[in-house]
Each structure stands twice: as structure tokens, then as C-alpha cells.
Write a protein that holds these residues in place. Structure first.
Motif, PDB file in Angstrom:
ATOM      1  N   ALA A 291     -38.870   2.018 -38.199  1.00 46.26           N
ATOM      2  CA  ALA A 291     -39.618   2.450 -37.246  1.00 46.26           C
ATOM      3  C   ALA A 291     -40.343   3.731 -37.377  1.00 46.26           C
TER       4      ALA A 291
ATOM      5  N   ALA B 145     -43.464   2.680 -39.201  1.00 45.99           N
ATOM      6  CA  ALA B 145     -44.161   1.891 -38.289  1.00 45.99           C
ATOM      7  C   ALA B 145     -45.011   2.810 -37.212  1.00 45.99           C
ATOM      8  N   ASN B 146     -44.340   3.758 -36.877  1.00 46.16           N
ATOM      9  CA  ASN B 146     -44.733   4.700 -35.834  1.00 46.16           C
ATOM     10  C   ASN B 146     -46.140   5.415 -36.165  1.00 46.16           C
TER      11      ASN B 146
ATOM     12  N   LYS C 299     -48.868   3.167 -36.703  1.00 46.13           N
ATOM     13  CA  LYS C 299     -49.459   2.889 -35.316  1.00 46.13           C
ATOM     14  C   LYS C 299     -50.133   3.834 -34.835  1.00 46.13           C
ATOM     15  N   THR C 300     -49.763   5.020 -34.860  1.00 46.63           N
ATOM     16  CA  THR C 300     -50.337   6.050 -34.096  1.00 46.63           C
ATOM     17  C   THR C 300     -51.409   6.686 -34.792  1.00 46.63           C
TER      18      THR C 300
ATOM     19  N   TYR D  62     -40.476  -5.528 -38.530  1.00 44.96           N
ATOM     20  CA  TYR D  62     -41.027  -4.724 -37.621  1.00 44.96           C
ATOM     21  C   TYR D  62     -42.707  -4.755 -37.537  1.00 44.96           C
TER      22      TYR D  62
ATOM     23  N   GLN E  54     -43.133  -7.627 -34.814  1.00 48.07           N
ATOM     24  CA  GLN E  54     -42.692  -7.211 -33.471  1.00 48.07           C
ATOM     25  C   GLN E  54     -43.462  -6.225 -33.128  1.00 48.07           C
ATOM     26  N   ASN E  55     -44.310  -5.491 -33.730  1.00 49.30           N
ATOM     27  CA  ASN E  55     -44.964  -4.281 -33.161  1.00 49.30           C
ATOM     28  C   ASN E  55     -46.553  -4.628 -33.269  1.00 49.30           C
ATOM     29  N   ASN E  56     -46.681  -6.168 -33.486  1.00 56.64           N
ATOM     30  CA  ASN E  56     -48.200  -6.288 -33.589  1.00 56.64           C
ATOM     31  C   ASN E  56     -49.069  -5.554 -34.638  1.00 56.64           C
ATOM     32  N   MET E  57     -48.449  -5.180 -35.806  1.00 60.06           N
ATOM     33  CA  MET E  57     -49.335  -4.288 -36.633  1.00 60.06           C
ATOM     34  C   MET E  57     -49.908  -5.086 -37.541  1.00 60.06           C
TER      35      MET E  57
END
Lengths: 322, 392
Positions: free
Chosen positions: B207, B210-211, B214-215, B227, B230-233
């Protein structure tokens, strides 16, 4: 007058009470001794292997076969983040305490004090998550990037690539975390200064600031130092929020080269790597060694605090430690 | 004081038969304990609920405390099984001899990135990934990347590397892959759950990475398949071992890789420390994948609190997770075991036995302790004159 009737063998009760109290007191000592024994025996391997280079080295390689450990970047990281947090947090906390004890109107005083104490009760994981998901973006866009654009090329402190997960973010959130602790204790201490002190100063024609400087500060200095040290204690030992925000570099790159470079502290490297370190390995010994260093730092901080407080007490004869 | 003592004795007298009753009622129900990998926890938790629906007398108690910590508990013989993302290393095998290694699920690892305006499907080869994570390729428009992606307009931006800050099986598998496809990686960085990363920022857990990805625009990190979905990465397609295609990471392509590896796996009681399923042949094999394992003692009698009947329940449970339990994998984005690995697991589970004498049960011991406690309280109070009944 009413007489108290003691039933049963009162010397026995006395004995039980004495033994009970002694056991309770021994408990504290026993815990500390056990901690030290555990830390030393379990980290012995790393001191035998690395010696002094565990303290001054910066290698951190847990790959089996080429293991090598040095905790210097994390020791420095711990001091830098705690120091920065104190630099930001202490003046702000003193301001809060000053306002609440000296200047605030009565209705505001009770509401604000309550809120400050409420902030102290927020668990560190909440601060960490908030820092990671919310605060980091603002800090990155409004503080770090402009500073980096303006001074990044010329001043090492603001160089590097602002990323939001670095020593600066970790220190700011750490400062926010220690402010309630320092502020609420400082407020208590300032309030405890007898009003006669203030009245005497007012009588000499002092302004509000002069009253604070002449009457309140000298009287409560040692307590304020103590409050700050308590904050420092929390800053040095803080783990979860730091782990989420500091960027967790290891080895050579964990040396803080600027405010905007990722770092690592002693507590965060333990939190990061302990669960997956295999038991009895050199890696495990190195992490427990980090724990030992952290323990020693905590002791040193407490001793320094004691010395400071007692020195302040001596120079201000007549002042009462609250 | 007297009243408190009196109440205490009454309480003990009341508790004693209750405890014994409790113990006798429990003879039919068992609690299977496991500990380890956080990666398999969602699947384990589903298994706990589903298995309890089928067998209401069996409670699974799984603590997701990390693979390393799980193996520690296995060494101390305090859990029925451990779950780990990485096989036992030689040093761990020495401390826990006679452990069976049973693959129970498969994970895929993606190269996830954040490039504004660019969708999933950037093509990468193993050596290019290795050089990115070593800091040799620093720009997105580096010729090495651009040559693989002729149609895509890559930005002239620095690559922000994100990696795991905590020790992890994901890192173990990822560095395993990089060591295999780019020999220089093995000498400079190496393979392990925690490696000395030359560049980048560390985030705790899948997580955490992934964070960061993503950011942060222009970031790149390695993240577990579930992950990413689930997070549409966005994620890269990676060149397969045959070198003839760039394979998208999906449940099927990861399973294909594991199936190709299954013929080379050791026996359950063999040495698994060198096992690697990365970079297997097959045009549809996604190369960065890893097995996760359940580890259990061949002779369950050495585990504390184990009984003949309970060990039978442990065996039943393990058999269930590799067969019926696998149906819950894909909905949780875990890769189900291919048949060849299930067959190998069956042989492994068949070796589990229970030898030696039974361990005394909890009930009688507790009763004994309580009885001794009550007798000594009465004796002490009689001796010291702490009268329990006031004399009137």
C-alpha cells in the motif's frame, strides 16, 4: 472524637503493605534491567562483528552472504528530525501556553486548553496517515516546491527533488505531534506561578510582556525545560508517523543531504525491518543494536534534562519546581 | 479485607468446575493456529470463514505478523503452521528441521508507473527494469526505454523510484527476478527480503509503494498484482523468458509461469531455499512471479498443545485449502494453484504424522492449579490468623 478500631493483626497488614509496595517498586527496576540485558545479549553479535563501525559506518546490507551494517545515518536521522521538530514545536508551544495562561479571555481559555489536550490524545498512526494522504500534498505544492525553485540551486538545505516523503515533512508532522504535549504541560506550569509574582511586577509598571519576562519565565523556567524535554522524548521515540513520512532510505543514501531528501531514523528502521528479519541472524542483531542505541540516547536525554533542571533551580534560588 | 478474601475464595470455587466443564465440552472443537505472511492474510481470512461454515468445530486463528515472525513462531513450535512469501533459508532450516514446504498460492509482481497521459502497457525488458532500479536509467525518454516503445511519446522527466521500505517477500521475488535477468544486479544489489537500494524512496507495504506511485507523477515502483488491480494503477507489460512477447500481468499469465516451473520443484521435505519460479518459458508466462508457502512440521507431535485428533484436523484443513479453498483465490486476485502443484502438495501433506506421547490437556492442569491455590490460601490464612469467617 471517634476512635478507629483496628480489627485483626495490624502488624501483619503492615507487613503485607510493605511487601506489596516493595514489589511494585522492584517491578520498575526489574523491567529496566531486563530490557538492558536483552538488548545487550541479543545485539552482542553485531558489536563483535562490526565493532565501532556499527556506530560510524553507513553500509546497510541485509543480503545473506554480503551482510554489513552501520547505523550512523539513522542516528543522525533521529537527531535531525527530533531537532527540527523541536525547533518548530517549542516556540509554537510556548506561544500557545503563554496565550492560554496570560492573555486569553476566560471562556476561550477553557475551550482552547481542552482542544490542546484533545490533540495530545490522537494516536500517532492517525497523524501518520493524515500526513501521508493529506498534509504531504499541501506541503509539497505550497512549501517544498516553491522553496526548491527559489533556493534549490544555490542553497544545499533546499536542494534535491521535493517529493513530499522526506525529512522536512516528517519533522513538520513530528512538530505538530509534540506541540500538544509541550503546550499543555507548559500551560499548567505557567498557571502555577503564584499571582503575587505577577501583581508585584504589575505594581512596578510592567507591561504584559514584561510581566511574562520578569515574573513568569524565571519562576517556571525549569518546568518549561522539563516540558520541552518530554516533547523531545516523544520526538526521538516516535515510530509510526515517521515511518510513513520519512521516505525510508537505507545505507549511504539515508544520510540527510538536504531537507528534501528521504532519510531514516533508528525507530523507523526497526519498525520497517524487524518483522522479516530471521531470528538469530546478524540482521536481527543489528536491529536490536539500533534499539540499544535508541535506549542509550533516551537515557542521555533524561540525564541532560535532569542536569538542566537542577542548574536552573540553583541559579534561581527560591524558585519552586512545580 | 476479610470480605475481599472471602469473595476471592468463593470465586475460585465457582470457577473451578466451570473450567473443567469448559474443557470437557471443548474436546470436540479445535483451534488451528497459524502465523506469518501479511500478503496471504485476506485469502487466509476468507478460508477461516468458509472452513468454519463447513466445520463449525474448527476455528482458524491466523496472525498476519510478517513471514519472518511467522517462521520464528514455527521455530519455537508454538503454531500449527507458518505462512511465508519466501522459502526457508539454510540458516532457518537448521533451526526448524523436518519442516514441509507446501505452496498454497501464487503472487505476481507488476512494474507500476505514473505517467500522465500514458495508459498501461509500456513495454519493458528485464535488463531495462534492473537498470531503472539501479539508477543507471534515470530519464523516462532514455533510448533504452524509447526503443521498446516506438509509438509512445515518453516525457523528458526524471524517474522517481519507489520501493518497499519493510522487509518483504515481494522484494525477495522482485530481486530474484532482477538477479536472474541482469547478472550485474546480483553483484551490486543482491537478492533478499531487504536489499540495499541504490536509489529511490521507500514506502511501507504494498500500500505504501502504491500510494507513492499513485500520487507522484513520473514515479515507478514494483507492486503486487492485487493492489494494482484494486487501485486501477497503470502497469508495464514485461518481456517473457522466450523473448518473443511482452506479457501483460494477469492471473492467467502468472499461473502459466508457475505451471511451467512446477516440474522443477523439490519434494515438500526438500531444500526449497533455491526455488525460484521467475522467468519461466512459455509465450504467455509473465516472468515476475512468486510462490507463497504454508510451512508445517512433518511430525506434528513436537508442536506444543498438539494432540492426535487435532493434528488430523490440521491435515484436513491443509488438504481443503489446496483443493476447495483455491476457488476463493481468483475473486481476491490471488492466482489459483495449477494442478501440478496441487499434486505435489498432496504428496507433502500425506507425509504429516503424529508420533510420540500425547501432551496433557489444558483442563486438568488448570483444575490442579486452582485446587492447589485454594488449599494454599486456606492454609496460609489459617496459619497467619487472617480469619475468613468472623467469630461472633
Amino acid at each position: 472524637m471517634e476512635t478507629v478500631k483496628l480489627r485483626g493483626g495490624s502488624p501483619l497488614y503492615d507487613k503485607i503493605f510493605k511487601i506489596g509496595a516493595a514489589i511494585a517498586a522492584t517491578y520498575v527496576l526489574a523491567i529496566i534491567v531486563l530490557i538492558v540485558v536483552q538488548l545487550v545479549t541479543n545485539s552482542y553479535q553485531i558489536w563483535a562483528q562490526e565493532g565501532i563501525s556499527f556506530l560510524i559506518g553507513s553500509d546497510w546490507n541485509a543480503v545473506e552472504g554480503s551482510e554489513s551494517y552501520g547505523a550512523a545515518p539513522y542516528i543522525i536521522g533521529t537527531f535531525v528530525t527530533a531537532g527540527l521538530a523541536m525547533l518548530i514545536g517549542v516556540p509554537l508551544s510556548m506561544g500557545i501556553a503563554m496565550f492560554l495562561s496570560e492573555l486569553a479571555p476566560k471562556f476561550l481559555r477553557s475551550i482552547l486548553s481542552f482542544i490542546v489536550e484533545l490533540l495530545a490524545a490522537i494516536p500517532s498512526i492517525i497523524y501518520g496517515l493524515w500526513g501521508l494522504f493529506v498534509f504531504r500534498t499541501y506541503l509539497l505544492n505550497w512549501v517544498e516546491t516553491p522553496l526548491n525553485n527559489a533556493f534549490g540551486g544555490s542553497f544545499w538545505l533546499f536542494s534535491g527533488t521535493p517529493f513530499g516523503l522526506d525529512i522536512f515533512t516528517a519533522s513538520v508532522v513530528l512538530a505538530i505531534m509534540i506541540i500538544p504535549t509541550i503546550a499543555s504541560i507548559s500551560r499548567e506550569i505557567m498557571i502555577a506561578v503564584p499571582n503575587s509574582q505577577r501583581e508585584a511586577a504589575y505594581m512596578l509598571g510592567a507591561t504584559k510582556w514584561e510581566v511574562f519576562k520578569m515574573a513568569v519565565v524565571p519562576y517556571s523556567k525549569s518546568g518549561l525545560v522539563g516540558a520541552s524535554i518530554l516533547g523531545l522524548g516523544r520526538a526521538v521515540g516516535e515510530t509510526m508517523a515517521i515511518t510513513m513520512l520519512i521516505g525510508n532510505a537505507t545505507g549511504q543514501s539515508a544520510f540527510p543531504s538536504s531537507l528534501f531528501s528521504p532519510g531514516q531514523t533508528l525507530s523507523s528502521i526497526i519498525a520497517n525491518e524487524f518483522p522479516e528479519a530471521s531470528s538469530g541472524s546478524l540482521h536481527m542483531a543489528a536491529l536490536i543494536g539500533c534499539g540499544l542505541i535508541l535506549f542509550i540516547i533516551a537515557i542521555v536525554i533524561n540525564i541532560v534534562a535532569q542536569l538542566l533542571v537542577s542548574r536552573v533551580l540553583k541559579t534561581h534560588q527560591g524558585a519552586v519546581l512545580v | 479485607m476479610k470480605k475481599i478474601l472471602l469473595a476471592l475464595v468463593f470465586m475460585l470455587v465457582l470457577i473451578m468446575p466451570a473450567t473443567m466443564l469448559h474443557a470437557s465440552a471443548q474436546t470436540q472443537s479445535y483451534s488451528i493456529t497459524g502465523a506469518g505472511s501479511t500478503f496471504v492474510f485476506p485469502l487466509m481470512d476468507t478460508w477461516r470463514v468458509q472452513y468454519n461454515n463447513l466445520h463449525s468445530n474448527i476455528q482458524l486463528n491466523y496472525q498476519s505478523i510478517g513471514s519472518g515472525a511467522g517462521i520464528k513462531l514455527l521455530e519455537q513450535k508454538t503454531v500449527d503452521f507458518a505462512a511465508s512469501d519466501a522459502p526457508l533459508q539454510p540458516s532457518e532450516q537448521a533451526k526448524a528441521p523436518g519442516v514441509l514446504t507446501l505452496p498454497e498460492s501464487i503472487g505476481g509482481i507488476t512494474i507500476s508507473y505514473n505517467l500522465p497521459g500514458i495508459d498501461k502497457g509500456l513495454k519493458l525488458t528485464g535488463p531495462v527494469i534492473a537498470q531503472i532500479f539501479m539508477g543507471n536509467i534515470t530519464m523516462w525518454n532514455d533510448p533504452a526505454i524509447a526503443n521498446l516503445n516506438s509509438g509512445i511519446n515518453l516525457p523528458a522527466q526524471k524517474i522517481e523510484i519507489a520501493h518497499r521500505s519493510d522487509g518483504s517477500g515481494t522484494t525477495y521475488a522482485f530481486t530474484d527476478y532482477l538477479s536472474k535477468v541482469y547478472p550485474q544486479w546480483k553483484t551490486v544489489v543482491g537478492q533478499g527480503k531487504t536489499v540495499p537500494w541504490p536509489v529511490g524512496t521507500g514506502g511501507p507495504g504494498n500500500a505504501g509503494v502504491a500510494n507513492i506511485v499513485k500520487t507522484t507523477p513520473y514515479a515507478c515502483g514494483y507492486v503486487e498484482l492485487a493492489y494494482v488491480y484494486q487501485n486501477n494503477m497503470t502497469y508495464a507489460f514485461v518481456q517473457n523468458a522466450d523473448g518473443n512477447a511482452f506479457v501483460e500481468p494477469t492471473l492467467d499469465s502468472v499461473a502459466a509461469d508457475a505451471a511451467a516451473a512446477s516440474t522443477n520443484l523439490p519434494a515438500a521435505d526438500g531444500d526449497w531455499s533455491k526455488v525460484s519460479i521467475v522467468n519461466q518459458p512459455g509465450s504467455n508466462s509473465y516472468p515476475i512471479s512468486t510462490l507463497t508457502y504454508v510451512m508445517v512440521y512433518k511430525d506434528l507431535s513436537q508442536v506444543s498443545g498438539e494432540t492426535q485428533d487435532k493434528s488430523q484436523e490440521v491435515i484436513n484443513f491443509l488438504n481443503w485449502i489446496i483443493h476447495d479453498g483455491q476457488q476463493y483465490s481468483s475473486t481476491l486476485l490471488y492466482v489459483p494453484l495449477p494442478n501440478s502443484i496441487v499434486k505435489a502438495d498432496e504428496q507433502g501433506i500425506a507425509q504429516i504424522q503424529f508420533g510420540g506421547s500425547t501432551v496433557p490437556e489444558f483442563g486438568p492442569i488448570t483444575a490442579l492449579v486452582f485446587t492447589i491455590a485454594i488449599i494454599s490460601i486456606i492454609a496460609v490464612s489459617a496459619k497467619t490468623g487472617l480469619r475468613l469467617v468472623s467469630k461472633f
